[in-house]
Enzyme design. Structure first.
Site, PDB file in Angstrom:
ATOM      1  N   SER A 117       1.012  -1.285   0.057  1.00  0.00           N
ATOM      2  CA  SER A 117      -0.002   0.122  -0.085  1.00  0.00           C
ATOM      3  C   SER A 117       0.974   1.351   0.063  1.00  0.00           C
ATOM      4  O   SER A 117       2.138   1.196   0.577  1.00  0.00           O
ATOM      5  CB  SER A 117      -0.975   0.058   1.383  1.00  0.00           C
ATOM      6  OG  SER A 117      -1.661   1.258   1.494  1.00  0.00           O
TER       7      SER A 117
ATOM      8  N   TYR B 251      -2.040  -0.206  10.695  1.00  0.00           N
ATOM      9  CA  TYR B 251      -2.018  -0.604   9.256  1.00  0.00           C
ATOM     10  C   TYR B 251      -0.907  -0.407   8.505  1.00  0.00           C
ATOM     11  O   TYR B 251      -0.335  -1.307   7.875  1.00  0.00           O
ATOM     12  CB  TYR B 251      -3.499   0.209   8.671  1.00  0.00           C
ATOM     13  CG  TYR B 251      -3.485  -0.341   7.129  1.00  0.00           C
ATOM     14  CD1 TYR B 251      -3.875  -1.421   6.767  1.00  0.00           C
ATOM     15  CD2 TYR B 251      -3.365   0.744   6.037  1.00  0.00           C
ATOM     16  CE1 TYR B 251      -3.967  -2.001   5.265  1.00  0.00           C
ATOM     17  CE2 TYR B 251      -3.327   0.403   4.841  1.00  0.00           C
ATOM     18  CZ  TYR B 251      -3.606  -0.969   4.443  1.00  0.00           C
ATOM     19  OH  TYR B 251      -3.868  -1.193   3.116  1.00  0.00           O
TER      20      TYR B 251
END
Length: 247
Positions: A143, A157
């Site tokens: 990501s 995250y």
């Protein structure tokens, strides 16, 4: 062969929706043989039907990536059914966003189990096969949050995606010249990932942020680009953002 994807056996985790589903369908159109894993078998069954109804080849197995034995079984099924595995796409992931001060340790545990350990279990299952074949390709979904901390609320995250980036880079260094490793790092992409958040304020922020999201098919095309390169070309990293996303 029309391309360097046709007849490759490709295993995808988290394949029941979003990036996994879009990638499976796109690669099937290019002639790949798909072996799909996820927890929701009803969705997997429908995806396989969609692929096979158009002349493609696909099968599935219920797979929870936090279960090492189930990940191993998915990879083993690919080899037992088709005699090899050419590509493993470690796609399964979750993104529950909340401030650290909420101390949501259960969510932290789930992210670590799925986003990090799930990738490691995939690597553990496929690496011995790749080494025996002297060929193979790992594609790990990271990501942009693994490049810059997604804040506020995305600290843990981001930590998991920084880990995926480090694992991917270290794996590439360690495994030698015949096995390829690619990390795909998307920005805002239309998928179920944004639905992982149940902290009300954070959820509102995530939904606002994702208004700029690009289609999951954009990532599927990037994955196909990495796979279809000649065997001596290793696309190490692809970062993809909406043009409207400034970080």
């Amino acid at each position: 062969m029309k391309n360097n994807i046709e007849n490759k056996v490709i295993v995808i985790t988290g394949a029941s929706s979003g990036l996994g589903e879009a990638t499976a369908k796109h690669l099937a159109e290019k002639g790949a043989i798909l072996v799909l894993g996820a927890r929701r078998t009803d969705k997997l069954e429908q995806i396989v039907k969609d692929i096979t109804s158009k002349g493609g080849t696909a099968t599935f197995l219920k797979t929870d990536v936090i279960n090492k034995a189930q990940v191993q079984a998915l990879v083993d099924m690919a080899v037992n059914t088709y005699g090899k595995i050419d590509v493993l796409i470690n796609n399964a992931g979750i993104m529950p966003i909340a401030p650290m001060s909420e101390v949501r340790t259960d969510e932290w545990d789930n992210m670590i189990d799925i986003n990090i350990k799930g990738v490691l279990y995939g690597i553990a299952a496929a690496l011995p096969i790749f080494q025996k074949q002297e060929s193979g390709h790992f594609i790990n979904l990271g990501s942009v949050a693994g490049i810059k901390v997604f804040s506020p609320g995305g600290t843990v995250y981001s930590g998991t995606k920084y880990a995926v980036r480090a694992i991917s880079d270290g794996l590439r260094h360690e495994i030698g010249r015949n096995i390829r490793t690619t990390i795909i790092e998307p920005g805002a992409v239309d998928s179920e990932l944004k639905l992982s958040t149940n902290h009300q304020e954070s959820s509102a922020g995530v939904n606002e942020f994702y208004k700029m999201a690009i289609p999951a098919a954009s990532i599927a095309r990037a994955i196909a680009f990495a796979i279809e390169q000649p065997a001596d070309v290793d696309i190490n990293e692809i970062v993809i953002r909406p043009t409207a996303q400034d970080f």
